[in-house]
Scaffold this motif. Structure first.
Motif, PDB file in Angstrom:
ATOM      1  N   ARG A  45       0.830  -1.299   0.298  1.00  0.00           N
ATOM      2  CA  ARG A  45      -0.175   0.131   0.076  1.00  0.00           C
ATOM      3  C   ARG A  45       0.751   1.381  -0.211  1.00  0.00           C
ATOM      4  N   ASP A  48       2.282   1.956  -3.826  1.00  0.00           N
ATOM      5  CA  ASP A  48       1.694   1.950  -5.034  1.00  0.00           C
ATOM      6  C   ASP A  48       1.238   2.642  -5.723  1.00  0.00           C
ATOM      7  N   ASP A  49       1.698   4.248  -4.974  1.00  0.00           N
ATOM      8  CA  ASP A  49       1.962   5.445  -6.112  1.00  0.00           C
ATOM      9  C   ASP A  49       3.181   5.866  -6.286  1.00  0.00           C
ATOM     10  N   PRO A  52       4.062   1.212  -8.445  1.00  0.00           N
ATOM     11  CA  PRO A  52       3.242   0.094  -8.873  1.00  0.00           C
ATOM     12  C   PRO A  52       3.936  -1.002  -8.896  1.00  0.00           C
ATOM     13  N   ALA A  55       4.629  -2.528  -5.735  1.00  0.00           N
ATOM     14  CA  ALA A  55       3.483  -3.121  -5.041  1.00  0.00           C
ATOM     15  C   ALA A  55       2.826  -3.879  -5.166  1.00  0.00           C
ATOM     16  N   ARG A  59       2.109  -7.390  -2.935  1.00  0.00           N
ATOM     17  CA  ARG A  59       1.588  -8.668  -2.865  1.00  0.00           C
ATOM     18  C   ARG A  59       1.022  -9.853  -3.410  1.00  0.00           C
ATOM     19  N   THR A 132      -8.633   2.505 -11.370  1.00  0.00           N
ATOM     20  CA  THR A 132      -7.748   2.441 -10.657  1.00  0.00           C
ATOM     21  C   THR A 132      -7.958   2.561  -9.382  1.00  0.00           C
ATOM     22  N   ARG A 136      -7.826   0.713  -5.847  1.00  0.00           N
ATOM     23  CA  ARG A 136      -7.061   0.854  -4.656  1.00  0.00           C
ATOM     24  C   ARG A 136      -8.122   1.481  -3.354  1.00  0.00           C
TER      25      ARG A 136
END
Length: 143
Positions: A45, A48-49, A52, A55, A59, A132, A136
């Motif tokens: 998390r 994420d920004d 990606p 991220a 995950r 997207t 999120r």
């Protein structure tokens, strides 16, 4: 304070960080237990920004570890990823508890349907940013 570093202990699903001796004595707790899966999800998390790809990797790594309850016990799930109860307690529930459990299961089914719809929309460039954003937001509330 001790100059010896504290070494976390681990099992297949959790790691435990010991509290400093003075805190352990004061609060009567030996350490903090955290799910390995949860750690990877939190790191994903955060990434994420900015990254990606990282991220997604985090995950994917999280998916290799089981879900756990806050105390560290592994959550047992069936083939449809539903939580398996230790025993069938339906007859022992009050009407209010039965309604609550039904509402929770209905909410989970709705979120699963939304995720499915989002997966079907992922190839459309017109709605990619909105998809997207919604994915999120779903990820944020599911953790």
């Amino acid at each position: 304070m001790s100059s010896t570093p504290a070494v976390p202990s681990m099992n297949m699903a959790n790691f435990s960080l010991p509290y400093p001796d003075e805190l352990a004595k004061q609060f009567g707790a030996s350490g903090f237990v955290m799910s390995i899966r949860r750690l990877y999800e939190l790191l994903a998390r955060e990434a994420d920004d900015n990254d990606p790809v990282e991220a997604a990797l985090l995950r994917k790594a999280a998916g290799h570890y089981p879900d756990t309850y806050p105390g560290g016990d592994v959550i047992i799930r069936d083939s449809l990823t539903n939580i398996v109860a230790d025993e069938d307690d339906w007859d022992e529930l009050t009407d209010k508890q039965k309604i609550f459990r039904g509402n929770v299961n209905a909410a989970i089914a709705n979120v699963d349907r939304i995720r499915y719809e989002l997966e079907m929309m992922i190839d459309s460039y017109d709605v990619a940013d909105e998809v997207t954003r919604v994915r999120r937001e779903l990820a944020a509330i599911s953790i």
